[in-house]
Design a protein around this motif. Sequence first.
Motif: not given
Length: 250
Positions: A102-110, A116-121, A126-129
């Motif tokens: 699984v290759n991922v570019y995680t969103p930056n919370s800026q 940040l809220s989007y990032r935590l969602e 992805i943890r569930q996935y």
Amino acid sequence: MKLVSWNVNGLRACVKKGFLDYFEQVDADIFCIQETKLQEGQINLELDGYLQYWNYAERKGYSGTAVFTKIAPQSVRYGLGTDDSEPEGRIITLEFEDFFLVNVYTPNSQRDLARLSYRLEWEDRIRQYLQELDKIKPVVLCGDLNVAHQEIDLRNARTNIGNSGFTDEEREKMTLLLQTGFVDSYRHFYPDQEGAYTWWSYMNKVRERNIGWRIDYFIVSETFKDRLKNAEIHPKIMGSDHCPILLEIQ
């Protein structure tokens, strides 16, 4: 088997700064990149012996991921769960015979934590996935995860507490992932290594002074850790504000 991950921060620019030299030198079996910042048809890479898989962001010049592999995957997925799309091009999953990559570019919370809220969602999704994949076969997660997990993972921990990439919430999500059956491969080999960073600001002489953060990872299923042979960070490789990381598995 040799795997490499690198946030290239714009592949077209990185190619002009030696990407292909490193690519040929390292001779990885699987090479993952993040933040490609391009659309289909904007680059033509001749990578003999490699299959290429791209996930482009809908927004031009933004985000994007790709995987170059010598080994043909059994299946390829471009989203989370049953959703086979991801508008920011942040994830590619390749299924191989005995593991998922699984290759991922995680969103930056800026910087102002506006995302940040989007990032935590995203972290929860992805943890569930990853947990669902892990029920089928072991998982190798790699990429720019945009978090320094522990104080040892960045140069100036005290002054960065609460900043993007080092908030309590982001760090706790990484802790939770590791507690649900996953291993940080670099810390598996080097639990106390200081000064091991993968990203540096472009500010003057920051990289030369090694004022950095370790935010790029290979995370593997607990059941996969006996196959780990070696983990490396390649800080001398330029071309991006990140450096490549490498994982060798049996």
